[in-house]
Design an enzyme around this catalytic site. Structure first.
Site: not given
Ligand code: SF4
Length: 353
Positions: A134, A38-39, A76, A203, A33, A197, A116, A78, A188
């Site tokens: 995150d 940042q990587t 790396l 959504c 983690e 999706c 996180y 940071y 996403c």
């Molecule tokens: S539909 Fe919504 S949850 Fe799915 S990729 Fe697009 S923005 Fe993201």
């Protein structure tokens, strides 16, 4: 189907196979983690394997020299992450007998462990019912539920944490948290693949055409511009290095003598600076060439670096006091910044230097 069911169904078919994912060992999870903050995963995987080879347990990490940990981290960026891991490992040895506490608040109190990472270790290693949010998590939730709170504010943090906790399945927080990470990395993403999706129908951002507006982010601070002039001094077979201290960037790393100037400087201007006179005084030297390395971007600053190769003909008292004189061939033994590494990589191809 609700959000969690849709997400977990997608995860069951599409989850990424990453070397640390099936592991329940808190040390391994913590290392992965921290490295992945940042990587990119491709780069992080390589460092993850090397890190565990060098420091397979908390005991090994706690007993290592900070210089060795930084050397392994070289490239790396940071570097405070590596220093904090080292400190946390020592504290885990002293206070917890080399084990991790199965408690989010206690994990959170260790050096370098934020909300996180504490939640990720608690969930993946101990199965505690906590959401590890995150950047991926914030992005998915903001879009799916159409939330326009400014990400990064304490109000948004509280709201999104509460929302994520309410979405956790009863018995398997780890799968939910892993699913959020994978979904945010594969579907996403900052440029989302809404057309494939499985959450698209429900959504809000997708339905209302808001995917490029959410998550709503805080304006970025203007970056500070810095001009670093490094003196790569050749004195016979040796050169000079110093370990950085203080609160500035790259603490603990080694570097050539550095003169920071408010603007870009040529060598003649540099020679007039107080710092140059202090370091080299009236010692006989000549500049044999210079290399301008591409600007180096950090979170809140951009460094414009120039390396001046200088041949020194007699000793310089200013250098002797503050710098260590090393054989040039031993440079690889010292942890240096990616910036200096770029310069050294470039050097053999540069005629005249
Ligand atoms: S539909 Fe919504 S949850 Fe799915 S990729 Fe697009 S923005 Fe993201």
């Amino acid at each position: 189907m609700d959000f969690t069911s849709l997400l977990l169904d997608w995860y069951n078919v599409n989850q990424r196979d990453l070397p640390w994912k099936k592991n329940k060992d808190p040390y391994t999870i913590w290392v992965s983690e921290v490295i992945l903050q940042q990587t990119r995963v491709e780069q992080g995987t390589h460092y993850f394997k090397r890190f565990l080879e060098a420091f397979p347990t908390i005991v090994h990490l706690a007993q290592a020299r900070e210089d060795d940990v930084l050397k392994l981290w070289q490239g790396l960026g940071y570097y405070s992450r590596a220093r904090n891991m080292h400190k946390a490992a020592k504290r885990l040895m002293e206070e917890y007998n080399g084990t991790f506490p199965a408690d989010v608040t206690l994990l959170r109190s260790l050096d370098g462990i934020g909300d996180y990472t504490a939640a990720a270790v608690a969930s993946f290693a101990f199965g505690l019912p906590v959401a590890a949010l995150d950047g991926n998590g914030y992005r998915i939730l903001a879009r799916y539920f159409g939330i326009d709170l400014k990400v990064g504010t304490s109000r948004a943090k509280k709201f999104f944490s509460g929302l994520a906790e309410s979405l956790l399945p009863t018995h398997d927080s780890a799968s939910f948290n892993q699913a959020m990470m994978d979904f945010g990395s594969l579907v996403c993403t900052p440029r989302p693949a809404c057309s494939v999706c499985p959450l698209a129908k429900t959504c809000i951002a997708c339905q209302k055409g808001l995917t490029d507006k959410l998550p709503f982010k805080q304006e970025k601070n203007v970056s500070r511009i810095r001009h670093f002039n490094y003196l790569d001094i050749e004195f016979g077979k040796s050169t000079f290095l110093r370990q950085r201290t203080g609160k500035d960037i790259w603490k603990g790393l080694y570097e050539f003598p550095l003169i920071e100037t408010p603007q870009k400087s040529g060598f003649q201007e540099l020679e007039q600076t107080e710092e140059f006179v202090r370091l080299l005084g009236s010692s006989a030297c000549t500049m044999v060439g210079s290399v301008e390395v591409s600007p180096h971007k950090l979170t809140h600053q951009i460094i414009y670096p120039v390396f001046f190769k200088i041949r020194l003909f007699d000793s310089a008292p200013g250098l002797d006091k503050e710098y260590i004189q090393i054989d040039r061939q031993d440079m690889h033994r010292y942890a240096i910044s990616r910036l200096t590494e770029k310069y050294l990589d470039f050097l053999p191809n540069f005629a005249g230097l």
